[in-house]
Motif scaffolding. Sequence first.
Motif, PDB file in Angstrom:
ATOM      1  N   UNK A  90       0.843  -1.202   0.000  1.00  0.00           N
ATOM      2  CA  UNK A  90       0.000   0.000   0.000  1.00  0.00           C
ATOM      3  C   UNK A  90       0.880   1.254   0.000  1.00  0.00           C
ATOM      4  N   UNK A  91       1.995   1.207   0.765  1.00  0.00           N
ATOM      5  CA  UNK A  91       2.897   2.365   0.822  1.00  0.00           C
ATOM      6  C   UNK A  91       3.442   2.699  -0.569  1.00  0.00           C
ATOM      7  N   UNK A  92       3.723   1.665  -1.333  1.00  0.00           N
ATOM      8  CA  UNK A  92       4.243   1.844  -2.699  1.00  0.00           C
ATOM      9  C   UNK A  92       3.174   2.449  -3.612  1.00  0.00           C
ATOM     10  N   UNK A  93       1.958   1.919  -3.513  1.00  0.00           N
ATOM     11  CA  UNK A  93       0.839   2.428  -4.317  1.00  0.00           C
ATOM     12  C   UNK A  93       0.603   3.907  -3.992  1.00  0.00           C
ATOM     13  N   UNK A  94       0.612   4.248  -2.703  1.00  0.00           N
ATOM     14  CA  UNK A  94       0.387   5.643  -2.282  1.00  0.00           C
ATOM     15  C   UNK A  94       1.492   6.560  -2.805  1.00  0.00           C
ATOM     16  N   UNK A 102      -2.183  -4.776 -11.224  1.00  0.00           N
ATOM     17  CA  UNK A 102      -3.385  -4.002 -11.545  1.00  0.00           C
ATOM     18  C   UNK A 102      -3.623  -2.884 -10.528  1.00  0.00           C
ATOM     19  N   UNK A 103      -3.344  -3.192  -9.271  1.00  0.00           N
ATOM     20  CA  UNK A 103      -3.509  -2.196  -8.215  1.00  0.00           C
ATOM     21  C   UNK A 103      -2.604  -0.983  -8.469  1.00  0.00           C
ATOM     22  N   UNK A 104      -1.378  -1.263  -8.888  1.00  0.00           N
ATOM     23  CA  UNK A 104      -0.421  -0.195  -9.158  1.00  0.00           C
ATOM     24  C   UNK A 104      -0.841   0.617 -10.383  1.00  0.00           C
ATOM     25  N   UNK A 105      -1.187  -0.068 -11.459  1.00  0.00           N
ATOM     26  CA  UNK A 105      -1.608   0.630 -12.684  1.00  0.00           C
ATOM     27  C   UNK A 105      -2.824   1.511 -12.416  1.00  0.00           C
ATOM     28  N   UNK A 106      -3.780   0.990 -11.672  1.00  0.00           N
ATOM     29  CA  UNK A 106      -5.016   1.740 -11.391  1.00  0.00           C
ATOM     30  C   UNK A 106      -4.736   3.006 -10.603  1.00  0.00           C
ATOM     31  N   UNK A 107      -3.849   2.907  -9.604  1.00  0.00           N
ATOM     32  CA  UNK A 107      -3.548   4.064  -8.756  1.00  0.00           C
ATOM     33  C   UNK A 107      -2.909   5.190  -9.570  1.00  0.00           C
ATOM     34  N   UNK A 108      -2.047   4.828 -10.516  1.00  0.00           N
ATOM     35  CA  UNK A 108      -1.385   5.830 -11.358  1.00  0.00           C
ATOM     36  C   UNK A 108      -2.400   6.465 -12.310  1.00  0.00           C
ATOM     37  N   UNK A 109      -3.199   5.633 -12.965  1.00  0.00           N
ATOM     38  CA  UNK A 109      -4.127   6.124 -13.982  1.00  0.00           C
ATOM     39  C   UNK A 109      -5.264   6.953 -13.375  1.00  0.00           C
ATOM     40  N   UNK A 143       6.690   8.946   1.158  1.00  0.00           N
ATOM     41  CA  UNK A 143       7.811   8.103   0.734  1.00  0.00           C
ATOM     42  C   UNK A 143       7.876   6.889   1.657  1.00  0.00           C
ATOM     43  N   UNK A 144       7.813   5.670   1.120  1.00  0.00           N
ATOM     44  CA  UNK A 144       7.850   4.462   1.964  1.00  0.00           C
ATOM     45  C   UNK A 144       9.144   4.379   2.773  1.00  0.00           C
ATOM     46  N   UNK A 145       9.058   3.739   3.935  1.00  0.00           N
ATOM     47  CA  UNK A 145      10.213   3.651   4.843  1.00  0.00           C
ATOM     48  C   UNK A 145      11.478   3.099   4.181  1.00  0.00           C
ATOM     49  N   UNK A 146      11.414   1.976   3.435  1.00  0.00           N
ATOM     50  CA  UNK A 146      12.659   1.431   2.874  1.00  0.00           C
ATOM     51  C   UNK A 146      13.357   2.420   1.927  1.00  0.00           C
TER      52      UNK A 146
END
Length: 371
Positions: free
Chosen positions: A43-47, A89-96, A353-356
């Motif tokens: 989720x952190x990456x998607x955000x 798909x989750x990643x593509x959707x968040x960007x689009x 920005x995600x922790x890692x």
Amino acid sequence: MLSNQSEKLFQPLNLANKLELRNRLVMAPMTNFSSNEDGTVTKAEVDYYARRSKGVSMVITACTYVTENGKGFPGEFAAYSDEFIPSLRELASAIKKEGAKAILQIFHGGRSCPPNLVPNGELVSASDVAQDNNPAPRPLKEEEILEIITAFGETTRRAVEAGFDGVEIHGANGYLLQQFYSPHTNRRNDKWGGTLENRMEFPLAVVDAVKKEAEKATEPFIVGYRFSPEEPETPGLTMEETFALIDALADKNLDYLHASLQEFWSAPRRGADDSKSRIEWIIERVNGRVPVIGVGSVYTADDAKKAFETDIDLLAIGRELIIDPDFVQKIEEGRESEIVSVLDKSKQKELVVPDPLWNAIINSPGWFPGV
């Protein structure tokens, strides 16, 4: 009100009559180390991506690996099997959803993979030339080369199914495709090595496999290729060899070429004189046959405008979009004086920005301004 200088940044661009880009600024592909252990997106990456998708016309994701033995980074998301399609798909959707086109960068790390991230710790490459402290890789057999080519095609199919608008083939930064093209890492004497044309066989076969799947898409779907212009080693890639690769790639009717550069204005070492920067030589060689993306240490509106004094078609912004996710909107709205060009180490949460990734930045002095 946009200045005349800024206008070019915000001209739409129709890529090969497939994708209409709202402006000329794209998010550069940057590793973020933030995926789940099982290779799915967090989720952190998607955000993080969603926060940076509002201004740019196109987001090129961090690279994803096409086979299990191609994982190049800890916390890298996977795409080597259909089980990862929902995650993709989750990643593509968040960007689009934020109005940007979503481009999946696909790759294989080859000899650059950390041994602890690949099955049995076994690294593979064109030849057994070791990198830094890594063990020497095992040269790939013919059937394995063909399997990896197929895997690039299969990952493209997954990108289509996941709703991405395109893929970028990562042939840069010393990873597997470049390992085959480089005379430093490819010492083979079969059809995949030896002459310049033979060393080019693998990357071009990957392009063919990817384009074949892309052409099956029912929605517009683009294919780009990222390359590094030179290598420091001797023997190693020179600008001259890169010009040959550019010619071959231009013949493949790709939708764009993306020059991987640390500094936009960096000068060539070998194979071209330093009367022009690498990007200017590349643009001259491409000669309008395919759109070119430039990139490298752009932190201010003036940096971006100056880049467009060359004839680049698109400009990729990397670190600056981490420092200031609203960089593009501020230029577009005439708020250039509000652009932040030095990382504020107290604002991780606001910057999404995600922790890692944050920890990697903070522990790498000199990587980002302000760190």
